[in-house]
Structures are given as structure tokens and as C-alpha cells.
Design a protein around this motif. Structure first.
Motif, PDB file in Angstrom:
ATOM      1  N   PHE A 143     -18.478  -9.092  -1.486  1.00  0.00           N
ATOM      2  CA  PHE A 143     -18.626  -9.854  -0.200  1.00  0.00           C
ATOM      3  C   PHE A 143     -19.775  -9.294   0.177  1.00  0.00           C
ATOM      4  O   PHE A 143     -20.427 -10.260   1.487  1.00  0.00           O
ATOM      5  CB  PHE A 143     -17.657 -11.009   0.251  1.00  0.00           C
ATOM      6  CG  PHE A 143     -16.810  -9.853   1.273  1.00  0.00           C
ATOM      7  CD1 PHE A 143     -15.414  -9.203  -0.248  1.00  0.00           C
ATOM      8  CD2 PHE A 143     -16.952  -8.564   2.156  1.00  0.00           C
ATOM      9  CE1 PHE A 143     -14.350  -8.825   0.319  1.00  0.00           C
ATOM     10  CE2 PHE A 143     -15.588  -8.067   2.021  1.00  0.00           C
ATOM     11  CZ  PHE A 143     -14.484  -7.832   1.433  1.00  0.00           C
ATOM     12  N   CYS A 201     -17.977  -2.599   5.933  1.00  0.00           N
ATOM     13  CA  CYS A 201     -19.083  -3.325   6.994  1.00  0.00           C
ATOM     14  C   CYS A 201     -20.451  -3.284   5.670  1.00  0.00           C
ATOM     15  O   CYS A 201     -20.281  -2.844   4.517  1.00  0.00           O
ATOM     16  CB  CYS A 201     -20.284  -2.757   7.833  1.00  0.00           C
ATOM     17  SG  CYS A 201     -21.199  -1.426   7.361  1.00  0.00           S
ATOM     18  N   ARG A 236      -5.848   2.062  13.000  1.00  0.00           N
ATOM     19  CA  ARG A 236      -7.107   3.274  13.614  1.00  0.00           C
ATOM     20  C   ARG A 236      -7.361   4.142  13.893  1.00  0.00           C
ATOM     21  O   ARG A 236      -7.369   4.891  14.780  1.00  0.00           O
ATOM     22  CB  ARG A 236      -7.776   3.006  11.935  1.00  0.00           C
ATOM     23  CG  ARG A 236      -6.924   3.120  10.756  1.00  0.00           C
ATOM     24  CD  ARG A 236      -6.227   4.366   9.603  1.00  0.00           C
ATOM     25  NE  ARG A 236      -6.055   3.508   8.728  1.00  0.00           N
ATOM     26  CZ  ARG A 236      -6.726   4.168   7.397  1.00  0.00           C
ATOM     27  NH1 ARG A 236      -8.030   3.794   7.741  1.00  0.00           N
ATOM     28  NH2 ARG A 236      -6.341   3.439   5.869  1.00  0.00           N
ATOM     29  N   ILE A 294       1.774   5.653  12.917  1.00  0.00           N
ATOM     30  CA  ILE A 294       1.881   3.867  12.670  1.00  0.00           C
ATOM     31  C   ILE A 294       3.311   3.232  13.122  1.00  0.00           C
ATOM     32  O   ILE A 294       2.606   2.081  13.211  1.00  0.00           O
ATOM     33  CB  ILE A 294       1.046   3.382  11.581  1.00  0.00           C
ATOM     34  CG1 ILE A 294       0.429   2.206  11.702  1.00  0.00           C
ATOM     35  CG2 ILE A 294       1.493   3.463  10.399  1.00  0.00           C
ATOM     36  CD1 ILE A 294      -0.618   1.827  10.600  1.00  0.00           C
ATOM     37  N   ILE A 329     -12.845   3.957   9.238  1.00  0.00           N
ATOM     38  CA  ILE A 329     -12.077   3.363  10.010  1.00  0.00           C
ATOM     39  C   ILE A 329     -12.362   1.683  10.271  1.00  0.00           C
ATOM     40  O   ILE A 329     -12.069   0.671  10.543  1.00  0.00           O
ATOM     41  CB  ILE A 329     -12.434   3.391  12.303  1.00  0.00           C
ATOM     42  CG1 ILE A 329     -14.030   3.793  12.092  1.00  0.00           C
ATOM     43  CG2 ILE A 329     -11.799   4.503  12.375  1.00  0.00           C
ATOM     44  CD1 ILE A 329     -14.226   3.785  13.230  1.00  0.00           C
ATOM     45  N   LEU A 330     -13.527   1.627   9.391  1.00  0.00           N
ATOM     46  CA  LEU A 330     -14.164   0.354   9.079  1.00  0.00           C
ATOM     47  C   LEU A 330     -14.616  -0.077   7.997  1.00  0.00           C
ATOM     48  O   LEU A 330     -15.631   1.218   7.505  1.00  0.00           O
ATOM     49  CB  LEU A 330     -15.159  -0.204  10.406  1.00  0.00           C
ATOM     50  CG  LEU A 330     -16.207   0.033  10.856  1.00  0.00           C
ATOM     51  CD1 LEU A 330     -17.104  -0.542   9.544  1.00  0.00           C
ATOM     52  CD2 LEU A 330     -16.762   0.284  12.070  1.00  0.00           C
ATOM     53  N   ASP A 356       0.904  -1.643   0.190  1.00  0.00           N
ATOM     54  CA  ASP A 356      -0.011   0.000  -0.075  1.00  0.00           C
ATOM     55  C   ASP A 356       0.763   1.497  -0.265  1.00  0.00           C
ATOM     56  O   ASP A 356       2.117   0.640   0.114  1.00  0.00           O
ATOM     57  CB  ASP A 356      -1.172   0.200   1.060  1.00  0.00           C
ATOM     58  CG  ASP A 356      -1.999   0.684   1.193  1.00  0.00           C
ATOM     59  OD1 ASP A 356      -2.456   1.845   0.366  1.00  0.00           O
ATOM     60  OD2 ASP A 356      -2.948   0.136   1.898  1.00  0.00           O
ATOM     61  N   GLY A 380     -15.431  -5.037   8.446  1.00  0.00           N
ATOM     62  CA  GLY A 380     -13.770  -5.505   9.127  1.00  0.00           C
ATOM     63  C   GLY A 380     -13.559  -4.347   9.365  1.00  0.00           C
ATOM     64  O   GLY A 380     -13.797  -3.459   9.076  1.00  0.00           O
ATOM     65  N   LEU A 381     -12.260  -3.968  10.610  1.00  0.00           N
ATOM     66  CA  LEU A 381     -11.979  -2.827  11.380  1.00  0.00           C
ATOM     67  C   LEU A 381     -10.680  -2.867  10.780  1.00  0.00           C
ATOM     68  O   LEU A 381     -10.132  -3.876  11.554  1.00  0.00           O
ATOM     69  CB  LEU A 381     -13.168  -2.078  12.150  1.00  0.00           C
ATOM     70  CG  LEU A 381     -13.070  -2.482  13.625  1.00  0.00           C
ATOM     71  CD1 LEU A 381     -11.399  -1.878  14.457  1.00  0.00           C
ATOM     72  CD2 LEU A 381     -13.759  -2.321  14.290  1.00  0.00           C
ATOM     73  N   GLY A 382      -9.709  -1.969  11.456  1.00  0.00           N
ATOM     74  CA  GLY A 382      -8.669  -1.382  11.063  1.00  0.00           C
ATOM     75  C   GLY A 382      -8.144  -1.291  13.256  1.00  0.00           C
ATOM     76  O   GLY A 382      -8.632  -0.534  12.967  1.00  0.00           O
ATOM     77  N   PHE A 435     -18.110  -3.578  -1.759  1.00  0.00           N
ATOM     78  CA  PHE A 435     -17.185  -4.376  -1.684  1.00  0.00           C
ATOM     79  C   PHE A 435     -18.111  -6.465  -2.210  1.00  0.00           C
ATOM     80  O   PHE A 435     -18.832  -5.848  -2.299  1.00  0.00           O
ATOM     81  CB  PHE A 435     -17.476  -5.240  -0.057  1.00  0.00           C
ATOM     82  CG  PHE A 435     -16.474  -4.104   0.807  1.00  0.00           C
ATOM     83  CD1 PHE A 435     -15.906  -3.995   0.501  1.00  0.00           C
ATOM     84  CD2 PHE A 435     -17.715  -3.004   1.703  1.00  0.00           C
ATOM     85  CE1 PHE A 435     -14.785  -2.618   1.553  1.00  0.00           C
ATOM     86  CE2 PHE A 435     -16.711  -2.260   2.248  1.00  0.00           C
ATOM     87  CZ  PHE A 435     -15.356  -2.765   2.610  1.00  0.00           C
ATOM     88  N   HIS A 451      -0.653   4.127   6.814  1.00  0.00           N
ATOM     89  CA  HIS A 451      -0.600   3.772   6.212  1.00  0.00           C
ATOM     90  C   HIS A 451       0.712   2.634   6.285  1.00  0.00           C
ATOM     91  O   HIS A 451       1.473   3.098   6.230  1.00  0.00           O
ATOM     92  CB  HIS A 451      -0.547   3.098   4.861  1.00  0.00           C
ATOM     93  CG  HIS A 451      -1.876   4.055   4.200  1.00  0.00           C
ATOM     94  ND1 HIS A 451      -2.142   5.407   4.235  1.00  0.00           N
ATOM     95  CD2 HIS A 451      -3.116   3.549   3.947  1.00  0.00           C
ATOM     96  CE1 HIS A 451      -3.542   5.712   3.794  1.00  0.00           C
ATOM     97  NE2 HIS A 451      -4.399   4.548   3.211  1.00  0.00           N
ATOM     98  N   ASP A 467     -12.565  -8.880  12.008  1.00  0.00           N
ATOM     99  CA  ASP A 467     -13.658  -9.431  11.345  1.00  0.00           C
ATOM    100  C   ASP A 467     -14.471  -9.616  12.093  1.00  0.00           C
ATOM    101  O   ASP A 467     -14.509 -10.652  13.094  1.00  0.00           O
ATOM    102  CB  ASP A 467     -13.555 -10.331  10.337  1.00  0.00           C
ATOM    103  CG  ASP A 467     -13.177  -9.172   9.521  1.00  0.00           C
ATOM    104  OD1 ASP A 467     -12.802  -8.053   8.890  1.00  0.00           O
ATOM    105  OD2 ASP A 467     -14.012  -9.782   7.929  1.00  0.00           O
TER     106      ASP A 467
END
Ligand code: FA5
Ligand code: MG
Length: 416
Positions: free
Chosen positions: A235, A256, A283, A294, A253-254, A145, A278-280, A233, A151, A159
Motif C-alpha cells: 500500500f 511507513c 515496542r 511484552i 518500531i514502525l 506470530d 504504522g507503529l507498534g 508494503f 512478540h 497508524d
């Protein structure tokens, strides 16, 4: 640098990762510095900020969702191996064969069938197939990335999946006879998948969004500013992203959404509808603890780690920088090869391999194509900063020159 978990030998066509042998091929692009991150498991390391935050999220789900007998509904998986198949990471989630996220420039491949998971969603279909209806999957994920203060090529995600039957959803509704999960010959719209009824999607969307907003409030306090952005997404449908306002900016942050029914069908959960997110973790932890960069999560410096030595994960902690050391910025410009083989991600990886964590940021400053010779040139600024001491210009120049030599040799570029 040597590593206890990895064995990268350019002349050998095999790689040992986490004690397991893997064949390499022309898809292999994991780098030695990425491999050293395998097994660090910061998300379960005692007193680490990512671990404190994990505990808070898990506690929230334990408290919020309980069965009639009072036991927590969600089960937690936080030590699943990060090496997955292309089928787990993409196919099982209906990611189209030509989707850009599958590219070699975006993921760390071990070989053409195996990669370091690019999201925790890679485990979703398998866990559903095992019969689970409510679960959290937590771990390290790997992506090629951009490089800046929010990042990093390795980060951590939580998740979640929640599956519900018609009875569970409509048990509080009078006249629930007429309410159904599925409709036949329905049409997909911006609001729902073809197979779902609008009423069930709206109920699921409500529960999903309420769950995530109250999670944000439990973590950041009642006054946190949040907003929803429509997202796509492969999915989930419909899909959203949640942003929180932090340091004068909106930060994502996420992601969904309502799970694609095809995934549930293939995993044997035919009579259920589900939401997932799914959240980071980084962050969230950066906002919560005021961590400005980070890279600090990977620091072994006591000055950083000691600030998080608390037994209560809810303790209020505001990170205080030991001191901020000055940065040094050097530019590099080169002509790209004309065969189209150049990718910025290859450049970022080489810079990281050579500079390690003193690389704070890489900015593409200028890009132009010479009108006569039709050659393209890129100019990047590389920002160097050490987290624990002051860098001298001399040290920076040595690293910078080394980067120049390596990219010229490996990427077929011509330094200007
Ligand atoms: C995903 O990874 C989806 N798998 C999330 C999902 C799960 C959606 C289930 C729907 C259902 P995304 O690429 O947006 O989505 O990443 C999710 C979160 O990870 C982001 O919101 C962000 O908080 C974090 N994140 C993404 N890239 C980075 C990075 N390079 N460094 C740190 N955190 C990142
Ligand atoms: Mg995103």
C-alpha cells in the motif's frame, strides 16, 4: 475460564463477539484466549503505559500540525471495532490475492470474510473516503506470530495518514507554477511511483521522515540512535522502516511510506498525495519504560500497574521489576504428519491456549528429515516463566504433558 464478551461453543456454528453474532466456518481459527482480549482496550485504559504513550504521540501530532487558525489538523480515532472484513484488511490496500499475510496461518479469522484486524491500516481507505486528510487510528491488532519477549498475538498500533494538495505543498516555493504532483506516462522506479513527480515525492519523504525522527526524539530524547531501512508494503511506495537502538540491538518500531495513488483515487482523494505510517506501541513502550517482556502489558498485577499511576503522560518512568522469577525450559519433539497439514502457528496457539501467559518463548531448536523413512521431526524448547511468582517443576511438567497430549490429538503429530 469463562468470558463475558465471548461465547465459543464448538458444536454451534456461531460466535458472539463484542455483543455481535458471527457465523463460523472452516476458516474460523480465533481461540478462546484471543477472544478474551477483545474489549480490553489497553490503549485507552487510564494509567496504563500504552495509554500514556498514546497520549504523548497524540499530543505531539496536535502540537506539530495546526491549521492557520491554530486548531490541530489531525483527528484521532481510538475506538473503532477490531472486527473487520477481508476487504478492509487486504483488498482496500491492494494486497495481492496470493500474498502470504492473508493466510489462515497468519491471521485470526472469524469466518472466511471476517477477521480480527491484522493492522490499523485496515481503516485507512474508509476514513479517506469520509473526507479526512489528517488522522491517527489507534487500537488493538491481532496476528498469529512467533512467541518471544517482543512478540505477542495481540498488540497495539498507531497508524497515521497525511494527505496534501499541490497548493499546500508548494506554497513556500518561488516559481511554483512549474511544480506539479503528477506526471503522465511516468515510470515506476525505486524512488517513486509512476504517476508522481520526483520533486513532490522528495518533499513528502522529507516531511514524513522528519516527523518520525522528531517523534522518536520527543519520546526518547535527542540522543536516540535511529536508522532507516528500505522496505516493501503493497500500500505504499517507496516504503521504509524505522529502527531505534535499544539494549544493544536495532529494534524495528514502525513501517511507513508514500501512499499508493490508486488507494487515494478509489477513495475520492484524486488531487492529493499522501504519506502514512504504522507503529507498534508495545515496542516503543518497552524501550521507553524499560519493560523487559511484552506479556507484562496484560498484567493486572498492582506491582506492575501502580508504577504507571501518573497524571502527566510525560512523567519519566523506569519500570522496576518486582523481582525476576526463575524460568523452566522443557523440550518437546514430534514427527510431523506427512500430508503437509502441519503449521508451527497451530502449535504456538495450542501452547498459548494451554499455558497462557506463563509461556515466555517457544524456540524451534531442531528440524530434520529422516533419510530412510522421509519423515520430518521438529524439536521445540518451551520456556515457562510466571511474571508474579516462582513456578514449580511439577506445575510445569503437568502443563507440558497436557500440551503434548493436545498437539498429538489435534495436529496429527507423533510425540517422540
Ligand atoms: C504494518 O503493520 C503496516 N500496516 C504499517 C504501515 C502502515 C506501513 C502504513 C506503511 C503505511 P508491520 O507488520 O511491519 O507493518 O508492523 C508495524 C509495527 O508493528 C512494527 O514495526 C512493530 O513495531 C509492530 N509489530 C509488528 N508485529 C508485532 C508483534 N507480533 N508484536 C508486537 N509488535 C509488533
Ligand atoms: Mg515490519
Amino acid at each position: 475460564r469463562t468470558s463475558t464478551v465471548a461465547n465459543v461453543d464448538k458444536n454451534s456454528n456461531e460466535l458472539v463477539l463484542l455483543g455481535q453474532k458471527y457465523a463460523t466456518d472452516d476458516w474460523t481459527n480465533v481461540t478462546p484466549s484471543i477472544i478474551t482480549k477483545l474489549g480490553r482496550n489497553l490503549h485507552v485504559k487510564q494509567y496504563h503505559p500504552l495509554s500514556l504513550l498514546r497520549q504523548r504521540i497524540v499530543n505531539y501530532f496536535y502540537g506539530q500540525f495546526r491549521s492557520k487558525s491554530g486548531t490541530p489538523s489531525f483527528s484521532i480515532y481510538d475506538n473503532i471495532c477490531p472486527i473487520v472484513t477481508v476487504s478492509q484488511n487486504f483488498d482496500s490496500l491492494l494486497v495481492p490475492k496470493d500474498h502470504p499475510s492473508r493466510k489462515k496461518t497468519d491471521c485470526y479469522f472469524i469466518n472466511q470474510d471476517t477477521l480480527l484486524r491484522a493492522h490499523m491500516t485496515a481503516h485507512q481507505a474508509e476514513l479517506i473516503s469520509m473526507g479526512l486528510n489528517n488522522f491517527l487510528v489507534i487500537g488493538d491488532v491481532y496476528r498469529r506470530d512467533e512467541i518471544d519477549s517482543t512478540h505477542y498475538p495481540v498488540f497495539h498500533q498507531v497508524d497515521a495518514v497525511r494527505l496534501r494538495t499541490s497548493d499546500e505543498i508548494f506554497c513556500n516555493v518561488n516559481d511554483s507554477e512549474s511544480l506539479k504532483l503528477f506526471e503522465h506516462r511516468g515510470i515506476e522506479s525505486a524512488e517513486k511511483q509512476g504517476c508522481h513527480t520526483l520533486e513532490v515525492v522528495k518533499i513528502m519523504e522529507q516531511e514524513l521522515k522528519n516527523t518520525l525522527i522528531s517523534l522518536a526524539q520527543v519520546i526518547f530524547g535527542k540522543d536516540v540512535r535511529c536508522r532507516w531501512i528500505d522496505q516493501y508494503f503493497p500500500f505504499t511506495h517507496p516504503s521504509w522502516e524505522l529502527e531505534v537502538f535499544y539494549n544493544d540491538k536495532w529494534l524495528e518500531i514502525l513501517g511507513c511510506g508514500i501512499m499508493r495513488q490508486e488507494i487515494l483515487q478509489k477513495s475520492g482523494a484524486v488531487d492529493r498525495i499522501g504519506w502514512a505510517f504504522g507503529l507498534g506501541l508495545e515496542r516503543l513502550a518497552m524501550c521507553l519504560y524499560n519493560i523487559p517482556d511484552i506479556r507484562l502489558f496484560w498484567s493486572n498485577d498492582a506491582g506492575f500497574l501502580n508504577q504507571f499511576k501518573v497524571d502527566n503522560p510525560n512523567a519519566h518512568i523506569q519500570y522496576k521489576p518486582i523481582s525476576i522469577y526463575p524460568s523452566c525450559t522443557n523440550d518437546i519433539s514430534f514427527w510431523l504428519p506427512q500430508d503437509g497439514s502441519y503449521s508451527s502457528q497451530d502449535f504456538y496457539d495450542i501452547v498459548r491456549e494451554i499455558g497462557g501467559d506463563i509461556i515466555e518463548q517457544i524456540l524451534l531448536k531442531d528440524e530434520f528429515t529422516h533419510p530412510k523413512i522421509q519423515k520430518t521431526s521438529h524439536c521445540y524448547s518451551i520456556v515457562y516463566r510466571h511474571m508474579e511468582r516462582t513456578l514449580t517443576q511439577r506445575t510445569v511438567n503437568e502443563i507440558h504433558n497436557q500440551i503434548g497430549k493436545t498437539v498429538a490429538a489435534k495436529l496429527n503429530v507423533i510425540i517422540r
